[in-house]
Design a protein around this motif. Structure first.
Motif, PDB file in Angstrom:
ATOM      1  N   TRP A 172       0.845  -1.203   0.000  1.00 30.72           N
ATOM      2  CA  TRP A 172       0.000   0.000   0.000  1.00 30.72           C
ATOM      3  C   TRP A 172       0.883   1.258   0.000  1.00 30.72           C
ATOM      4  CZ3 TRP A 172      -4.978   0.458  -1.051  1.00 30.72           C
ATOM      5  CH2 TRP A 172      -5.861  -0.599  -0.798  1.00 30.72           C
ATOM      6  N   GLY A 173       1.945   1.249   0.819  1.00 29.13           N
ATOM      7  CA  GLY A 173       2.859   2.390   0.889  1.00 29.13           C
ATOM      8  C   GLY A 173       3.586   2.623  -0.426  1.00 29.13           C
ATOM      9  N   LYS A 174       3.987   1.522  -1.057  1.00 32.02           N
ATOM     10  CA  LYS A 174       4.677   1.610  -2.357  1.00 32.02           C
ATOM     11  C   LYS A 174       3.729   2.202  -3.404  1.00 32.02           C
ATOM     12  CE  LYS A 174       8.002   0.031  -5.326  1.00 32.02           C
ATOM     13  NZ  LYS A 174       7.480   0.321  -6.646  1.00 32.02           N
ATOM     14  N   LEU A 191      -0.991  -1.456  -8.380  1.00 39.60           N
ATOM     15  CA  LEU A 191      -2.434  -1.554  -8.163  1.00 39.60           C
ATOM     16  C   LEU A 191      -2.934  -2.951  -8.516  1.00 39.60           C
ATOM     17  CD1 LEU A 191      -5.035   0.567  -7.726  1.00 39.60           C
ATOM     18  CD2 LEU A 191      -5.384  -0.029 -10.113  1.00 39.60           C
ATOM     19  N   ASN A 192      -2.486  -3.467  -9.653  1.00 37.98           N
ATOM     20  CA  ASN A 192      -2.917  -4.810 -10.075  1.00 37.98           C
ATOM     21  C   ASN A 192      -2.376  -5.886  -9.150  1.00 37.98           C
ATOM     22  OD1 ASN A 192      -4.446  -3.952 -12.292  1.00 37.98           O
ATOM     23  ND2 ASN A 192      -2.648  -3.860 -13.620  1.00 37.98           N
ATOM     24  N   ARG A 193      -1.148  -5.671  -8.662  1.00 35.63           N
ATOM     25  CA  ARG A 193      -0.553  -6.625  -7.708  1.00 35.63           C
ATOM     26  C   ARG A 193      -1.371  -6.650  -6.411  1.00 35.63           C
ATOM     27  NH1 ARG A 193       4.469  -4.852  -8.234  1.00 35.63           N
ATOM     28  NH2 ARG A 193       4.964  -6.340  -9.867  1.00 35.63           N
ATOM     29  N   LEU A 194      -1.753  -5.469  -5.957  1.00 34.71           N
ATOM     30  CA  LEU A 194      -2.546  -5.338  -4.735  1.00 34.71           C
ATOM     31  C   LEU A 194      -3.927  -5.962  -4.913  1.00 34.71           C
ATOM     32  CD1 LEU A 194      -2.180  -4.181  -1.927  1.00 34.71           C
ATOM     33  CD2 LEU A 194      -2.835  -1.942  -2.793  1.00 34.71           C
ATOM     34  N   LYS A 195      -4.506  -5.769  -6.090  1.00 35.23           N
ATOM     35  CA  LYS A 195      -5.830  -6.347  -6.379  1.00 35.23           C
ATOM     36  C   LYS A 195      -5.789  -7.876  -6.278  1.00 35.23           C
ATOM     37  CE  LYS A 195      -9.271  -7.002 -10.007  1.00 35.23           C
ATOM     38  NZ  LYS A 195      -9.223  -8.473  -9.911  1.00 35.23           N
ATOM     39  N   GLU A 196      -4.746  -8.481  -6.845  1.00 40.49           N
ATOM     40  CA  GLU A 196      -4.613  -9.942  -6.792  1.00 40.49           C
ATOM     41  C   GLU A 196      -4.573 -10.431  -5.345  1.00 40.49           C
ATOM     42  OE1 GLU A 196      -1.325 -11.419  -9.075  1.00 40.49           O
ATOM     43  OE2 GLU A 196      -1.894 -10.246 -10.843  1.00 40.49           O
ATOM     44  N   ILE A 197      -3.832  -9.725  -4.498  1.00 44.32           N
ATOM     45  CA  ILE A 197      -3.718 -10.111  -3.086  1.00 44.32           C
ATOM     46  C   ILE A 197      -5.066  -9.950  -2.390  1.00 44.32           C
ATOM     47  CG2 ILE A 197      -2.653  -9.533  -0.867  1.00 44.32           C
ATOM     48  CD1 ILE A 197      -0.129  -8.724  -2.474  1.00 44.32           C
ATOM     49  N   ILE A 198      -5.728  -8.809  -2.614  1.00 50.43           N
ATOM     50  CA  ILE A 198      -7.015  -8.542  -1.959  1.00 50.43           C
ATOM     51  C   ILE A 198      -8.063  -9.585  -2.365  1.00 50.43           C
ATOM     52  CG2 ILE A 198      -8.974  -6.917  -1.890  1.00 50.43           C
ATOM     53  CD1 ILE A 198      -6.862  -4.647  -2.104  1.00 50.43           C
ATOM     54  N   ASP A 199      -8.059  -9.968  -3.641  1.00 52.81           N
ATOM     55  CA  ASP A 199      -9.065 -10.927  -4.127  1.00 52.81           C
ATOM     56  C   ASP A 199      -8.791 -12.355  -3.675  1.00 52.81           C
ATOM     57  OD1 ASP A 199     -10.433  -8.908  -5.353  1.00 52.81           O
ATOM     58  OD2 ASP A 199      -9.676  -9.306  -7.367  1.00 52.81           O
ATOM     59  N   SER A 200      -7.524 -12.676  -3.395  1.00 53.21           N
ATOM     60  CA  SER A 200      -7.192 -14.065  -3.034  1.00 53.21           C
ATOM     61  C   SER A 200      -6.939 -14.259  -1.540  1.00 53.21           C
ATOM     62  CB  SER A 200      -5.950 -14.525  -3.808  1.00 53.21           C
ATOM     63  OG  SER A 200      -4.841 -13.695  -3.489  1.00 53.21           O
ATOM     64  N   LYS A 201      -6.675 -13.166  -0.823  1.00 56.35           N
ATOM     65  CA  LYS A 201      -6.335 -13.251   0.607  1.00 56.35           C
ATOM     66  C   LYS A 201      -7.559 -13.640   1.448  1.00 56.35           C
ATOM     67  CE  LYS A 201      -4.221 -10.400   4.254  1.00 56.35           C
ATOM     68  NZ  LYS A 201      -5.299 -10.465   5.246  1.00 56.35           N
ATOM     69  N   SER A 202      -7.297 -14.377   2.509  1.00 50.73           N
ATOM     70  CA  SER A 202      -8.365 -14.735   3.448  1.00 50.73           C
ATOM     71  C   SER A 202      -8.430 -13.658   4.538  1.00 50.73           C
ATOM     72  CB  SER A 202      -8.065 -16.111   4.068  1.00 50.73           C
ATOM     73  OG  SER A 202      -9.068 -16.437   4.985  1.00 50.73           O
ATOM     74  N   PHE A 203      -9.473 -12.839   4.502  1.00 47.51           N
ATOM     75  CA  PHE A 203      -9.635 -11.748   5.471  1.00 47.51           C
ATOM     76  C   PHE A 203     -10.392 -12.226   6.713  1.00 47.51           C
ATOM     77  CE2 PHE A 203      -8.592  -9.388   1.726  1.00 47.51           C
ATOM     78  CZ  PHE A 203      -7.973  -8.233   2.178  1.00 47.51           C
ATOM     79  N   ALA A 204     -10.197 -11.501   7.820  1.00 46.65           N
ATOM     80  CA  ALA A 204     -10.871 -11.841   9.072  1.00 46.65           C
ATOM     81  C   ALA A 204     -12.387 -11.817   8.898  1.00 46.65           C
ATOM     82  CB  ALA A 204     -10.443 -10.887  10.187  1.00 46.65           C
ATOM     83  N   SER A 205     -12.866 -10.879   8.069  1.00 46.84           N
ATOM     84  CA  SER A 205     -14.308 -10.822   7.788  1.00 46.84           C
ATOM     85  C   SER A 205     -14.513 -10.308   6.370  1.00 46.84           C
ATOM     86  CB  SER A 205     -15.014  -9.890   8.786  1.00 46.84           C
ATOM     87  OG  SER A 205     -14.892  -8.545   8.377  1.00 46.84           O
ATOM     88  N   PRO A 206     -15.638 -10.677   5.732  1.00 49.65           N
ATOM     89  CA  PRO A 206     -15.914 -10.195   4.365  1.00 49.65           C
ATOM     90  C   PRO A 206     -15.940  -8.673   4.290  1.00 49.65           C
ATOM     91  CG  PRO A 206     -17.436 -11.958   4.966  1.00 49.65           C
ATOM     92  CD  PRO A 206     -16.679 -11.603   6.202  1.00 49.65           C
ATOM     93  N   LEU A 207     -16.352  -8.014   5.379  1.00 47.20           N
ATOM     94  CA  LEU A 207     -16.400  -6.550   5.390  1.00 47.20           C
ATOM     95  C   LEU A 207     -15.014  -5.944   5.209  1.00 47.20           C
ATOM     96  CD1 LEU A 207     -19.013  -5.712   8.189  1.00 47.20           C
ATOM     97  CD2 LEU A 207     -19.251  -5.353   5.723  1.00 47.20           C
ATOM     98  N   ASN A 208     -13.991  -6.584   5.799  1.00 43.33           N
ATOM     99  CA  ASN A 208     -12.610  -6.109   5.644  1.00 43.33           C
ATOM    100  C   ASN A 208     -12.169  -6.174   4.183  1.00 43.33           C
ATOM    101  OD1 ASN A 208     -12.440  -5.680   8.347  1.00 43.33           O
ATOM    102  ND2 ASN A 208     -11.162  -7.455   8.802  1.00 43.33           N
ATOM    103  N   GLN A 209     -12.573  -7.259   3.524  1.00 43.06           N
ATOM    104  CA  GLN A 209     -12.218  -7.422   2.114  1.00 43.06           C
ATOM    105  C   GLN A 209     -12.908  -6.357   1.258  1.00 43.06           C
ATOM    106  OE1 GLN A 209     -13.312 -11.198   0.256  1.00 43.06           O
ATOM    107  NE2 GLN A 209     -11.326 -11.240  -0.778  1.00 43.06           N
ATOM    108  N   VAL A 210     -14.184  -6.103   1.549  1.00 43.57           N
ATOM    109  CA  VAL A 210     -14.938  -5.070   0.824  1.00 43.57           C
ATOM    110  C   VAL A 210     -14.276  -3.708   1.036  1.00 43.57           C
ATOM    111  CG1 VAL A 210     -17.130  -3.796   0.742  1.00 43.57           C
ATOM    112  CG2 VAL A 210     -17.141  -6.290   0.829  1.00 43.57           C
ATOM    113  N   GLN A 211     -13.873  -3.420   2.277  1.00 46.43           N
ATOM    114  CA  GLN A 211     -13.236  -2.136   2.580  1.00 46.43           C
ATOM    115  C   GLN A 211     -11.924  -1.972   1.811  1.00 46.43           C
ATOM    116  OE1 GLN A 211     -14.427   0.617   4.621  1.00 46.43           O
ATOM    117  NE2 GLN A 211     -12.851   1.367   3.222  1.00 46.43           N
TER     118      GLN A 211
END
Length: 441
Positions: A172-174, A191-211
């Protein structure tokens, strides 16, 4: 008029979804366009800067705001703290920084992260503490406004970091650093690298992923309206089901930017029909002149309303920090996106109006296109010449006569096949995501 400009300003909705450093370019734009009193903007800048390490900048603004030669004592003390902390972090990160500045030493690094960590420990006595110090040093550099140094160190940190959460934070800082340096190609990659992580990462809650998706879309606005291919990229991202759902539930103001991209991007015209359905769904929850323009043309066939909205859209674009980029060429100044938008908006009105009328009065058409009679005639003649528009102008009666067109069976078949291909692609993606999610569990 000034009040209407403020009503169109999305800063109160956009700013909370940005890193505070990313808010500064917006404030610079608002200050330049005088949407708010100068004093109000300067006070807001000082408030933002108070939570960063850009103390010298804060001092300069304070002097300008209060017409004083001296900075407040608390700012002077804060500056001394920042300098001392920077020196301390620099010393802590020095072993790893020295290693990274040594080309022959860096060549010893491999793609294997575990090997690198072990090699650094054994040969250079660089361990987890020094790697953590590099992150803290990079973060501090960013807070000081040294985005170039921060970007370099955050990149190096990610190649060595084994903590996924910390690595995500560094990315995010980069991304923020590259945006602030206006390195649009690199920023798009991040941005595309971050998107891949956000879409594949297991978040604590779905709301965190949406945020996280909402943050990504807001940060991406800088890239999409500055990168050469940005207007296509924003549609590809925002129009994905998961991202469109996030917009509809939590950030409907982003529809302004997606609508603008659709209007100026002829290559994505086939997807516009589906987007019009979204506009109809969101009609009561969010209102914006650009959204309302599309509704007037494609939902209500209200061409008088569309004409009025075009004038409001021009006002919106010119005063929007992401859309209103001004280009200076000698004594000539223009807002390219505004010109492109108005040209395509007229085309939308003309094409839709022609579909439901066989003979059109030129004077009426000129009025609906916000042009005078001669301009409208030239515009239509040029359109007939350069496009496949099957029409002719009857100069005696001052009308445009549309030739009836029979639907081409082959074109219909191709369009239906394209639609089927798109739905198949979407279905395959959903199946893959479901499979990956199952595997992750």
């Amino acid at each position: 008029m000034e009040e209407s400009k403020k009503n169109y300003d999305l800063t109160p909705l956009v700013a909370p979804n940005l890193d505070r450093h990313l808010v500064f370019p917006i404030l610079e734009f608002l200050q330049e366009h005088q949407l708010y009193p100068e004093e109000q903007i300067l006070k807001f800048k000082i408030e933002l800067l108070s939570k960063t390490n850009m103390v010298d900048y804060a001092m300069d603004i304070h002097k300008s705001l209060y017409h004083s030669e001296d900075a407040p004592q608390d700012m002077v003390e804060r500056r001394a703290e920042v300098v001392a902390r920077l020196k301390s972090l620099e010393e802590a990160a020095a072993p790893l920084v020295s290693f990274l500045l040594n080309p022959s030493a860096v060549q010893e690094l491999r793609a294997d992260k575990q090997y690198n960590l072990q090699m650094l420990k054994e040969r250079y006595q660089i361990g987890p503490d020094q790697i953590e110090a590099l992150y803290q040093y990079a973060k501090f550099q960013f807070e000081c406004g040294n985005y170039s140094g921060a970007a370099d160190y955050l990149y190096q940190y990610r190649t060595l970091c084994s903590n996924l959460e910390r690595s995500l934070s560094a990315l995010w800082g980069k991304l923020a650093s590259e945006i602030l340096m206006q390195n649009w190609d690199i920023a798009l990659e991040e941005l595309n690298r971050l998107k891949e992580i956000i879409d594949s990462k297991s978040f604590a809650s779905p709301l965190n992923q949406v945020q996280n998706r909402i943050w990504l879309m807001h940060w991406g606005l800088y890239i999409f309206f500055n990168h050469d291919n940005g207007r296509t990229q924003i549609i590809d991202l925002f129009n994905q089901d998961k991202y469109l759902n996030a917009i509809q539930t939590s950030a409907p103001h982003l529809l302004r930017y997606l609508a603008t991209a659709f209007i100026v991007n002829k290559r994505r015209r086939p997807q516009l029909k589906e987007f019009i359905k979204v506009i109809q769904q969101e009609h009561y929850s969010y209102k914006d002149p650009i959204i309302e323009f599309l509704a007037c043309v494609f939902v209500n066939y209200d061409f008088d309303g569309a004409q009025k909205k075009m004038k409001e859209c021009e006002e919106v674009i010119v005063n929007d920090p992401f859309l209103g980029k001004r280009v200076e060429d000698g004594n000539f100044s223009t807002v390219p996106l505004r010109d492109e938008f108005l040209e395509n908006a007229r085309l939308f009105i003309f094409e839709t109006y022609c579909k439901i009328h066989q003979r059109i009065d030129m004077g009426v058409l000129a009025e609906k296109l916000n042009l005078n009679y001669e301009e409208a005639e030239r515009w239509i003649v040029n359109l007939i010449r350069t496009s496949k528009l099957d029409a002719k102008i009857d100069s005696e009666s001052g009308t445009v006569i549309m030739e009836p067109t029979q639907p081409n069976v082959h074109e219909q078949l191709i369009n239906h096949t394209k639609g089927l291909s798109g739905r198949t692609y979407k279905l395959v993606n959903q199946l893959l995501e479901h499979t990956q999610a199952q595997a992750a569990r």
